[in-house]
Design a protein around this motif. Structure first.
Motif, mmCIF file in Angstrom:
data_model
loop_
_atom_site.group_PDB
_atom_site.id
_atom_site.type_symbol
_atom_site.label_atom_id
_atom_site.label_comp_id
_atom_site.label_asym_id
_atom_site.label_seq_id
_atom_site.Cartn_x
_atom_site.Cartn_y
_atom_site.Cartn_z
ATOM 1 N N ALA A 23 0.831 -1.202 0.000
ATOM 2 C CA ALA A 23 0.000 0.000 0.000
ATOM 3 C C ALA A 23 0.868 1.256 0.000
ATOM 4 O O ALA A 23 0.597 2.205 -0.749
ATOM 5 C CB ALA A 23 -0.939 -0.003 1.209
ATOM 6 N N VAL A 28 -1.527 3.999 -1.714
ATOM 7 C CA VAL A 28 -2.952 3.804 -1.466
ATOM 8 C C VAL A 28 -3.110 3.320 -0.029
ATOM 9 O O VAL A 28 -2.139 2.940 0.621
ATOM 10 C CB VAL A 28 -3.589 2.780 -2.452
ATOM 11 C CG1 VAL A 28 -3.483 3.275 -3.883
ATOM 12 C CG2 VAL A 28 -2.972 1.397 -2.305
ATOM 13 N N ASN A 31 -6.395 -0.705 3.399
ATOM 14 C CA ASN A 31 -7.727 -1.287 3.190
ATOM 15 C C ASN A 31 -8.052 -1.421 1.706
ATOM 16 O O ASN A 31 -8.790 -2.323 1.310
ATOM 17 C CB ASN A 31 -8.802 -0.442 3.878
ATOM 18 C CG ASN A 31 -8.804 -0.648 5.370
ATOM 19 O OD1 ASN A 31 -8.236 -1.609 5.874
ATOM 20 N ND2 ASN A 31 -9.438 0.262 6.085
ATOM 21 N N THR A 32 -7.518 -0.520 0.888
ATOM 22 C CA THR A 32 -7.734 -0.591 -0.556
ATOM 23 C C THR A 32 -7.076 -1.840 -1.119
ATOM 24 O O THR A 32 -7.662 -2.552 -1.938
ATOM 25 C CB THR A 32 -7.184 0.680 -1.243
ATOM 26 O OG1 THR A 32 -7.852 1.820 -0.698
ATOM 27 C CG2 THR A 32 -7.375 0.632 -2.739
ATOM 28 N N ALA A 36 -9.004 -5.104 -2.694
ATOM 29 C CA ALA A 36 -8.678 -5.516 -4.059
ATOM 30 C C ALA A 36 -8.242 -6.981 -4.087
ATOM 31 O O ALA A 36 -8.680 -7.761 -4.944
ATOM 32 C CB ALA A 36 -7.588 -4.633 -4.648
ATOM 33 N N ARG A 41 -14.063 -5.530 -3.747
ATOM 34 C CA ARG A 41 -14.343 -4.386 -4.597
ATOM 35 C C ARG A 41 -13.349 -4.380 -5.740
ATOM 36 O O ARG A 41 -12.175 -4.692 -5.546
ATOM 37 C CB ARG A 41 -14.140 -3.100 -3.783
ATOM 38 C CG ARG A 41 -15.341 -2.227 -3.718
ATOM 39 C CD ARG A 41 -15.109 -0.982 -2.891
ATOM 40 N NE ARG A 41 -15.043 -1.301 -1.465
ATOM 41 C CZ ARG A 41 -14.039 -0.971 -0.675
ATOM 42 N NH1 ARG A 41 -13.034 -0.272 -1.109
ATOM 43 N NH2 ARG A 41 -14.048 -1.313 0.582
ATOM 44 N N PRO A 43 -10.877 -2.425 -7.858
ATOM 45 C CA PRO A 43 -10.206 -1.139 -7.682
ATOM 46 C C PRO A 43 -10.361 -0.263 -8.923
ATOM 47 O O PRO A 43 -10.538 -0.769 -10.041
ATOM 48 C CB PRO A 43 -8.739 -1.539 -7.483
ATOM 49 C CG PRO A 43 -8.600 -2.843 -8.170
ATOM 50 C CD PRO A 43 -9.940 -3.532 -8.007
ATOM 51 N N ARG A 44 -10.320 1.020 -8.709
ATOM 52 C CA ARG A 44 -10.327 1.954 -9.833
ATOM 53 C C ARG A 44 -9.061 1.711 -10.647
ATOM 54 O O ARG A 44 -8.067 1.199 -10.129
ATOM 55 C CB ARG A 44 -10.375 3.394 -9.340
ATOM 56 C CG ARG A 44 -11.699 3.734 -8.683
ATOM 57 C CD ARG A 44 -11.796 5.237 -8.494
ATOM 58 N NE ARG A 44 -13.087 5.615 -7.964
ATOM 59 C CZ ARG A 44 -14.154 5.868 -8.723
ATOM 60 N NH1 ARG A 44 -14.052 5.794 -10.016
ATOM 61 N NH2 ARG A 44 -15.291 6.201 -8.166
ATOM 62 N N VAL A 47 -5.787 2.861 -9.154
ATOM 63 C CA VAL A 47 -5.268 1.999 -8.086
ATOM 64 C C VAL A 47 -4.656 0.738 -8.694
ATOM 65 O O VAL A 47 -3.571 0.311 -8.285
ATOM 66 C CB VAL A 47 -6.386 1.644 -7.081
ATOM 67 C CG1 VAL A 47 -5.914 0.599 -6.085
ATOM 68 C CG2 VAL A 47 -6.860 2.904 -6.364
#
Length: 155
Positions: A23, A28, A31-32, A36, A41, A43-44, A47
């Motif tokens: 991270a 980032v 938690n992202t 992922a 979720r 990721p964009r 990210v």
């Protein structure tokens, strides 16, 4: 393209990094990375690119090709890294219309919708049918079932 969280995790572990270290390298939140990798979720795209760069691999190594055969419209839209509002802008409709169509509602100018989702017309129709089926299954699961005894009482 869909993000391959399991492969991202495998690459991270092979490099000997913790979630926090990856991270930090990708700039980032931990938690992202966790979301992922767990595929909670998608990721964009920003990210996903940052994670690929931090892991030293091309972005394509962290992605699975979109398969419109079993994918829903919301899944495809998220894989493209778009919000409902952004998709609405592509199609030229409101985000509420995108929401309705993604739940299986009718769409006008279907060729425009297919192009916005980067799909062929047959692929878009299959994905739309998958979306409609998911909504129907969810609704059926939430609808209380009458027992045989209850139905017999009202017959």
């Amino acid at each position: 393209m869909l993000f391959n969280g399991a492969h991202c995790r495998a690459l991270r572990l092979a490099s000997g990094r913790s979630i926090k270290a990856l991270a930090a390298a990708a700039k980032v939140a931990p938690n992202t990375v966790l979301a992922a990798e767990a595929e909670v979720r998608q990721p964009r795209i920003r990210v996903a690119k940052a994670l690929a760069k931090a892991l030293g691999v091309p972005l394509e190594d962290l992605q699975l090709p979109i398969s419109a055969d079993g994918a829903s419209l919301p899944g495809i839209r998220r894989a493209l890294g778009l919000t409902q509002k952004e998709m609405a802008s592509r199609v030229g409709v409101s985000w509420q219309t995108v929401s309705r169509v993604e739940r299986g509602g009718r769409a006008q100018l279907v060729l425009d919708w297919a192009a916005a989702y980067a799909l062929t017309l047959p692929q878009w129709r299959r994905a739309h049918a998958v979306s409609r089926g998911l909504v129907r299954r969810e609704a059926a699961a939430l609808t209380p079932r009458l027992t045989t005894q209850t139905r017999g009482d009202h017959a």
